[in-house]
Structures are given as C-alpha cells and as structure tokens.
Design a protein around this motif. Structure first.
Motif, PDB file in Angstrom:
ATOM      1  N   ILE A 160     -10.073   7.995  -1.170  1.00  0.00           N
ATOM      2  CA  ILE A 160      -9.175   7.519  -0.123  1.00  0.00           C
ATOM      3  C   ILE A 160      -9.386   6.024   0.125  1.00  0.00           C
ATOM      4  O   ILE A 160      -8.437   5.239   0.049  1.00  0.00           O
TER       5      ILE A 160
ATOM      6  N   SER B  10      -1.915   4.682  -8.629  1.00  0.00           N
ATOM      7  CA  SER B  10      -1.592   3.842  -7.464  1.00  0.00           C
ATOM      8  C   SER B  10      -1.916   2.386  -7.733  1.00  0.00           C
ATOM      9  O   SER B  10      -1.148   1.480  -7.388  1.00  0.00           O
ATOM     10  N   ILE B  11      -3.072   2.148  -8.363  1.00  0.00           N
ATOM     11  CA  ILE B  11      -3.471   0.780  -8.694  1.00  0.00           C
ATOM     12  C   ILE B  11      -2.448   0.146  -9.627  1.00  0.00           C
ATOM     13  O   ILE B  11      -2.097  -1.035  -9.491  1.00  0.00           O
TER      14      ILE B  11
ATOM     15  N   LEU C 145       0.828  -1.206   0.000  1.00  0.00           N
ATOM     16  CA  LEU C 145       0.000   0.000   0.000  1.00  0.00           C
ATOM     17  C   LEU C 145       0.868   1.265   0.000  1.00  0.00           C
ATOM     18  O   LEU C 145       0.654   2.183  -0.810  1.00  0.00           O
TER      19      LEU C 145
ATOM     20  N   ILE D 168       1.295   4.178  -2.998  1.00  0.00           N
ATOM     21  CA  ILE D 168       1.003   5.600  -2.754  1.00  0.00           C
ATOM     22  C   ILE D 168       2.264   6.440  -2.891  1.00  0.00           C
ATOM     23  O   ILE D 168       2.264   7.510  -3.516  1.00  0.00           O
TER      24      ILE D 168
ATOM     25  N   THR E  82       3.359   6.796  -6.463  1.00  0.00           N
ATOM     26  CA  THR E  82       2.411   7.664  -7.178  1.00  0.00           C
ATOM     27  C   THR E  82       2.693   9.133  -6.900  1.00  0.00           C
ATOM     28  O   THR E  82       2.745   9.955  -7.827  1.00  0.00           O
TER      29      THR E  82
ATOM     30  N   MET F 200      -4.550   9.930  -8.904  1.00  0.00           N
ATOM     31  CA  MET F 200      -3.866   9.144  -7.886  1.00  0.00           C
ATOM     32  C   MET F 200      -4.357   7.699  -7.827  1.00  0.00           C
ATOM     33  O   MET F 200      -3.556   6.763  -7.716  1.00  0.00           O
ATOM     34  N   THR F 201      -5.674   7.501  -7.922  1.00  0.00           N
ATOM     35  CA  THR F 201      -6.197   6.142  -7.799  1.00  0.00           C
ATOM     36  C   THR F 201      -5.721   5.232  -8.921  1.00  0.00           C
ATOM     37  O   THR F 201      -5.156   4.164  -8.652  1.00  0.00           O
TER      38      THR F 201
ATOM     39  N   ASN G 133     -10.718   3.980  -1.811  1.00  0.00           N
ATOM     40  CA  ASN G 133     -10.441   3.236  -3.033  1.00  0.00           C
ATOM     41  C   ASN G 133      -8.959   2.854  -3.171  1.00  0.00           C
ATOM     42  O   ASN G 133      -8.615   1.946  -3.925  1.00  0.00           O
ATOM     43  N   LEU G 134      -8.079   3.531  -2.427  1.00  0.00           N
ATOM     44  CA  LEU G 134      -6.663   3.182  -2.478  1.00  0.00           C
ATOM     45  C   LEU G 134      -6.381   1.813  -1.856  1.00  0.00           C
ATOM     46  O   LEU G 134      -5.354   1.195  -2.132  1.00  0.00           O
TER      47      LEU G 134
END
Length: 231
Positions: free
Chosen positions: A205, A86-87, A21, A25, A28, A82-83, A207-208
């Motif tokens: 948030i 990050s994914i 995780l 983040i 990203t 970001m999402t 969703n991260l």
C-alpha cells in the motif's frame, strides 16, 4: 537530502499529486479487471459446456469452475501485480508532478522542455522493468543471504530507482545527455536518495506512493545540486 524528501511529503496533498496517484491506481484496477474478464472469456471458448468423465458421467459445470478459479487466481496475484503496473501507469504522468513541485517551490524558472509521449512511455517502461527485475532478483537471492535480503534489495533497488527518477527530473531541463552527465557527477547523492525511495517500496500500500514521492523528491534534488534554492 532528507529536506528534499520532506518537501515532497509536505506537498503530497496537492491536487496534481492526487490526480497522478488516482490515475495510476484506477488504470491498474481497470486493466486487471479487463485481463480477468478476457481470461474467463477465453476459458469459456475452449472449455465445452458439458464434459463426460469416467465413473462420473456428464459434468456441466467445468467451465464455471474454471472461471471462478481464474478470478481467484487474479485476486491472489493482484497484490503482486498492482505495484509494478501502477508504477508503469504513473510513470507516464510523472511530468505533471514535477511541474507541480516547480510551480510551488521554484516559481521563477522558465518553462521546462516538453517531454514527448514517446519519451514518457520509454521512461515508464524502463521504470517498470527495473521494478520487476529487482523484485525477482531480491526474491531469488533471499534464499541465499537470509536476513540480509532486505538490505541488498534496498541498496540495489536504490541505485536503479535513483538513476531512473533523477533522469526523469533532470531530463526536463537538461536533455537526456545532460541528465546523464549530472547523474554521474552526483551519483552518491542520487544513490542515497534512491535507497530512501526503495525502503518503503517493500511495504504494501505505502509502495503505491513511491512514484509520486520519487518524482517530487528527485525534482528537489535536481534543483538543489544545480544550485537553485527553493522558494
């Protein structure tokens, strides 16, 4: 299926979960910062330090205005970028999440097949593409179906996310062809579990957490449908 989800949720504090995780983040944020600096630098190359405007005269601050405008634009776009980014980054490391789940809940299994860097990048790229395309699709259709847009997003996103995450979980032990065969056999369960992942995907948030939760949940789902009981 809910049991698979709650087992994954119960392991969320695992050191390896947190590592993936935070890597996603952190990378990203670093990438978005580098892009912002690069855009500001490019703007500085093409904009002259002094510009003469009619009725105004010489203006020496145009490049500074452009730089601050770029920074402001990136700040505005960051929540949307970001999402998916990050994914994409987390997708490269999700095999570590599956290993953590199996070591805790299925300790007697033989080692899984190594997922090559190329396969990891391929699956991460597929996951990011699915996320972006579905976001665009849901946004476009929301103008036509109004309040039903979230339901459509969950159903369609659930199918594709379920497909991708089950593939990631099953391929480690079945290979790509075997994973495809299993997914078709248990398509209903895979789809419903995907919807369970898609619902929080619409919450900022929260969703991260979905890449990590998805990898863990579908690892449990894979072992359940193949007849292995968790320890």
């Amino acid at each position: 299926m809910l049991d698979d989800f709650f087992k994954a949720l119960g392991q969320l504090g695992d050191r390896r979960f947190r590592k993936v995780l935070l890597l996603g983040i952190g990378l990203t944020i670093a990438l978005l910062a580098v892009i912002t600096v690069a855009l500001v630098w490019v703007a500085g190359l093409f904009l002259p330090e002094v510009v003469t405007l009619p009725f105004v005269g010489e203006v020496a601050w145009l490049d500074s205005v452009a730089s601050w405008a770029i920074v402001g634009l990136m700040v505005i776009l960051s929540p949307f970028l970001m999402t998916p980014v990050s994914i994409a980054f987390m997708g490269i490391f999700l095999d570590e999440v599956a290993d953590a789940v199996e070591q805790r809940h299925y300790p007697n299994l033989p080692p899984a097949h190594d997922v090559t860097i190329l396969d990891g990048l391929r699956d991460a790229a597929s996951l990011i593409l699915v996320t972006i395309l579905l976001g665009i699709l849901a946004f476009g259709l929301s103008f036509f179906i109004g309040p039903l847009a979230p339901v459509l997003f969950w159903v369609v996103n659930g199918y594709l996310l379920g497909r991708e995450y089950f593939q990631l979980a099953a391929m480690r032990r079945e290979g790509r062809a075997g994973a495809n065969q299993l997914r078709r056999k248990f398509n209903g369960q895979v789809w419903l579990a995907g919807i369970l992942m898609a619902i929080p995907l619409t919450v900022p948030i929260l969703n991260l957490l979905i890449p990590v939760m998805g990898a863990a949940t579908f690892t449990h789902l894979y072992h359940r449908v193949t007849g292995r009981a968790a320890g």
